[in-house]
Design a protein around this motif. Structure first.
Motif, PDB file in Angstrom:
ATOM      1  N   ASP A   1     -29.785   9.269 -17.973  1.00 58.09           N
ATOM      2  CA  ASP A   1     -30.424   8.803 -16.281  1.00 58.09           C
ATOM      3  C   ASP A   1     -31.377   9.075 -16.141  1.00 58.09           C
ATOM      4  N   ASP A   2     -32.303   7.107 -15.899  1.00 56.94           N
ATOM      5  CA  ASP A   2     -34.047   8.101 -15.173  1.00 56.94           C
ATOM      6  C   ASP A   2     -34.202   8.317 -13.871  1.00 56.94           C
ATOM      7  N   GLY A   3     -32.956   8.571 -12.892  1.00 56.66           N
ATOM      8  CA  GLY A   3     -33.264   9.024 -12.110  1.00 56.66           C
ATOM      9  C   GLY A   3     -33.598   7.624 -11.240  1.00 56.66           C
ATOM     10  N   ASN A   4     -33.412   6.415 -11.265  1.00 61.89           N
ATOM     11  CA  ASN A   4     -34.404   5.365 -11.135  1.00 61.89           C
ATOM     12  C   ASN A   4     -33.082   3.997 -10.740  1.00 61.89           C
ATOM     13  N   SER A   5     -32.309   4.121 -11.475  1.00 62.63           N
ATOM     14  CA  SER A   5     -31.431   3.241 -11.948  1.00 62.63           C
ATOM     15  C   SER A   5     -29.674   3.794 -11.436  1.00 62.63           C
ATOM     16  N   PHE A   6     -29.269   4.403 -10.460  1.00 63.11           N
ATOM     17  CA  PHE A   6     -27.939   4.111 -10.063  1.00 63.11           C
ATOM     18  C   PHE A   6     -28.224   3.566  -8.552  1.00 63.11           C
ATOM     19  N   ARG A   7     -27.594   2.840  -8.657  1.00 61.87           N
ATOM     20  CA  ARG A   7     -26.868   1.591  -7.906  1.00 61.87           C
ATOM     21  C   ARG A   7     -27.524   0.136  -8.072  1.00 61.87           C
ATOM     22  N   ASP A   8     -28.579   0.198  -9.331  1.00 63.05           N
ATOM     23  CA  ASP A   8     -28.918  -1.080 -10.150  1.00 63.05           C
ATOM     24  C   ASP A   8     -28.849  -1.449 -10.800  1.00 63.05           C
ATOM     25  N   PHE A   9     -27.370  -2.375 -10.339  1.00 58.70           N
ATOM     26  CA  PHE A   9     -26.732  -2.941 -10.703  1.00 58.70           C
ATOM     27  C   PHE A   9     -27.205  -4.305 -11.430  1.00 58.70           C
ATOM     28  N   LYS A  10     -28.280  -4.707 -11.213  1.00 55.69           N
ATOM     29  CA  LYS A  10     -28.752  -5.563 -11.371  1.00 55.69           C
ATOM     30  C   LYS A  10     -29.634  -5.263 -13.008  1.00 55.69           C
ATOM     31  N   LYS A  11     -30.195  -4.547 -13.395  1.00 53.73           N
ATOM     32  CA  LYS A  11     -30.341  -3.712 -14.361  1.00 53.73           C
ATOM     33  C   LYS A  11     -29.696  -3.934 -15.561  1.00 53.73           C
ATOM     34  N   PHE A  12     -28.274  -3.638 -15.116  1.00 52.31           N
ATOM     35  CA  PHE A  12     -27.122  -3.111 -16.071  1.00 52.31           C
ATOM     36  C   PHE A  12     -26.453  -5.310 -16.255  1.00 52.31           C
ATOM     37  N   THR A  13     -26.162  -6.400 -15.733  1.00 54.33           N
ATOM     38  CA  THR A  13     -25.435  -6.847 -15.492  1.00 54.33           C
ATOM     39  C   THR A  13     -26.415  -8.170 -15.867  1.00 54.33           C
ATOM     40  N   SER A  14     -27.887  -7.769 -15.703  1.00 56.36           N
ATOM     41  CA  SER A  14     -28.538  -9.027 -16.189  1.00 56.36           C
ATOM     42  C   SER A  14     -27.868  -9.746 -17.387  1.00 56.36           C
ATOM     43  N   PRO A  15     -27.650  -8.689 -18.901  1.00 53.47           N
ATOM     44  CA  PRO A  15     -27.987  -9.551 -19.953  1.00 53.47           C
ATOM     45  C   PRO A  15     -26.653  -9.593 -19.515  1.00 53.47           C
ATOM     46  N   VAL A  16     -25.317  -9.430 -19.285  1.00 50.54           N
ATOM     47  CA  VAL A  16     -24.215 -10.539 -19.412  1.00 50.54           C
ATOM     48  C   VAL A  16     -24.030 -11.673 -19.033  1.00 50.54           C
ATOM     49  N   ILE A  17     -25.327 -11.800 -17.463  1.00 48.52           N
ATOM     50  CA  ILE A  17     -25.208 -13.082 -16.888  1.00 48.52           C
ATOM     51  C   ILE A  17     -25.874 -13.490 -17.580  1.00 48.52           C
ATOM     52  N   ASP A  18     -27.182 -13.314 -18.250  1.00 46.65           N
ATOM     53  CA  ASP A  18     -28.523 -14.401 -18.959  1.00 46.65           C
ATOM     54  C   ASP A  18     -27.065 -14.753 -20.774  1.00 46.65           C
ATOM     55  N   ALA A  19     -26.199 -14.346 -20.657  1.00 48.87           N
ATOM     56  CA  ALA A  19     -26.143 -14.358 -22.183  1.00 48.87           C
ATOM     57  C   ALA A  19     -24.630 -15.606 -21.796  1.00 48.87           C
ATOM     58  N   LEU A  20     -23.908 -14.770 -20.574  1.00 47.05           N
ATOM     59  CA  LEU A  20     -23.424 -16.985 -19.457  1.00 47.05           C
ATOM     60  C   LEU A  20     -23.837 -17.920 -19.201  1.00 47.05           C
ATOM     61  N   HIS A  21     -25.225 -17.512 -18.660  1.00 42.93           N
ATOM     62  CA  HIS A  21     -25.925 -19.294 -19.110  1.00 42.93           C
ATOM     63  C   HIS A  21     -26.156 -19.535 -19.981  1.00 42.93           C
ATOM     64  N   GLN A  22     -26.224 -19.231 -21.313  1.00 44.95           N
ATOM     65  CA  GLN A  22     -26.680 -19.520 -22.341  1.00 44.95           C
ATOM     66  C   GLN A  22     -25.659 -20.407 -22.705  1.00 44.95           C
ATOM     67  N   MET A  23     -24.246 -19.788 -22.351  1.00 48.58           N
ATOM     68  CA  MET A  23     -22.939 -20.993 -22.472  1.00 48.58           C
ATOM     69  C   MET A  23     -22.593 -21.680 -22.104  1.00 48.58           C
ATOM     70  N   GLY A  24     -23.381 -21.816 -20.519  1.00 48.03           N
ATOM     71  CA  GLY A  24     -23.367 -23.580 -19.957  1.00 48.03           C
ATOM     72  C   GLY A  24     -22.797 -22.943 -18.737  1.00 48.03           C
ATOM     73  N   VAL A  25     -22.773 -21.710 -18.551  1.00 44.65           N
ATOM     74  CA  VAL A  25     -22.074 -20.545 -16.751  1.00 44.65           C
ATOM     75  C   VAL A  25     -23.134 -20.593 -16.147  1.00 44.65           C
ATOM     76  N   GLU A  26     -24.034 -21.732 -16.103  1.00 51.25           N
ATOM     77  CA  GLU A  26     -25.367 -21.442 -15.456  1.00 51.25           C
ATOM     78  C   GLU A  26     -25.586 -21.173 -13.823  1.00 51.25           C
ATOM     79  N   GLY A  27     -23.865 -20.947 -12.882  1.00 50.04           N
ATOM     80  CA  GLY A  27     -23.906 -20.278 -11.939  1.00 50.04           C
ATOM     81  C   GLY A  27     -23.435 -19.086 -11.478  1.00 50.04           C
TER      82      GLY A  27
END
Length: 339
Positions: free
Chosen positions: A95-121
């Motif tokens: 816990d770096d003290g700045n990441s709690f409730r920063d959901f973008k930081k942890f969901t970005s890898p999943v979203i990026d992967a979905l984009h590569q699999m064709g889920v552009e939205g």
């Protein structure tokens, strides 16, 4: 980053009580030199948030009739339905003290992967939902303890949406706040949006493909792993016995109260149950799907015994770090709810 397989003796585990115990064992007991990624797929189950009233989130008759397991997690947020078509991911890190409730930081890898699999939205919307064309396919939550942080979420790949509808009991004002009329109208699976070349996949195939994207490799052999050992399993089973497989933890006692209030605040749904005797708050319980870092029992103790007046409640809340326990909420919102 290390990947942990939820396997014992070569067999994958689908019991939510054990899978959640693995997650929190890794958070509390295993600190490696890099973050940890855990995936798991559960049998039919409902996972309720740390501060939720289980009885008011779960359709108990449906749960009993369909052998659905109910487990309480340690993070806040709302109740979610799991089945063999839902992939669950969990990132564990310092816990770096700045990441709690920063959901973008942890969901970005999943979203990026979905984009590569064709889920552009696919995108993050609101405080913690991943959506496709405005329909939710992932809910996310976090929990921090002892300078460690877990960020986890669900990925509805090919779930039985009708079961989701029947198993959960969403608050009426929660649905209204999102401008919708039912769960069915606001959730979707990922699979229909994937490119044709991925339509053959089930949730496990999807997990394996997602792993390759996240670790940026074409070969699973290149993925660095931490393998659970016998001594790990002893502690995991003890944790499950104390918490995730314990009825008192998952359901808890539900005493009767004479005053009940529930509102959709800026941080999510907050529900308060109180007994007021001789002008004082004799007993109080706070529930909800808000994301707090502390134990909500601390807030309950500070409110217990004070005069049931607007002034006394305001003074008590000003002495509490409400931002830590509830998130970015105004004290006046909580006072209006309580009084």
């Amino acid at each position: 980053m290390y990947y942990v397989k939820n396997q014992r003796n070569g067999k994958e585990i689908h019991d939510p009580r054990i899978n959640l115990a693995i997650e929190y064992y890794l958070l509390n007991e295993v600190e490696l030199d890099e973050p940890i990624l855990l995936f798991y797929i559960n049998d039919n189950s409902i996972i309720v948030g740390r501060n939720q009233n289980t009885y008011e989130e779960v359709n108990t008759s449906y749960v009993d009739e369909n052998d659905v397991t109910v487990v309480r997690r340690f993070s806040g947020g709302g109740a979610v339905y799991h089945d063999m078509g839902v992939l669950n991911f969990c990132f564990l890190t310092k816990d770096d003290g700045n990441s709690f409730r920063d959901f973008k930081k942890f969901t970005s890898p999943v979203i990026d992967a979905l984009h590569q699999m064709g889920v552009e939205g696919a995108e993050l919307r609101g405080r913690n939902d991943l959506v496709i064309d405005g329909k939710k396919f992932s809910g996310n939550a976090m929990y921090a303890k002892n300078n460690r942080l877990t960020a986890h979420g669900t990925l509805m790949f090919d779930s039985e949406i009708e079961a989701v509808v029947k198993a959960l009991k969403p608050k009426k004002h929660k649905l209204e706040s999102k401008g919708i009329k039912s769960i069915r109208s606001r959730v979707t699976n990922i699979k229909p949006y994937l490119d044709d070349s991925y339509q053959f996949m089930n949730a496990k195939d999807f997990r394996d493909k997602l792993l390759l994207y996240i670790f940026d490799t074409d070969k699973s052999e290149d993925i660095k792993e931490y393998v659970l050992k016998d001594e790990d399993w002893v502690k995991i089973e003890a944790f499950a016995e104390q918490y995730t497989a314990n009825w008192d933890w998952n359901y808890g006692k539900s005493p009767s109260f004479d005053t009940e209030r529930s509102e959709r605040l800026s941080v999510g749904t907050v529900e308060v149950k109180m007994n007021v005797r001789k002008g004082k708050i004799e007993d109080i319980r706070i529930f909800g799907d808000f994301f707090g870092m502390g134990e909500i029992e601390d807030v309950e103790k500070d409110l217990q015994g004070i005069p049931y007046t607007r002034e006394a409640i305001t003074r008590a809340l000003k002495d509490i770090d409400t931002q830590t326990y509830f998130g970015n909420v105004e004290i006046d919102e909580l006072v209006d709810l309580l009084y």
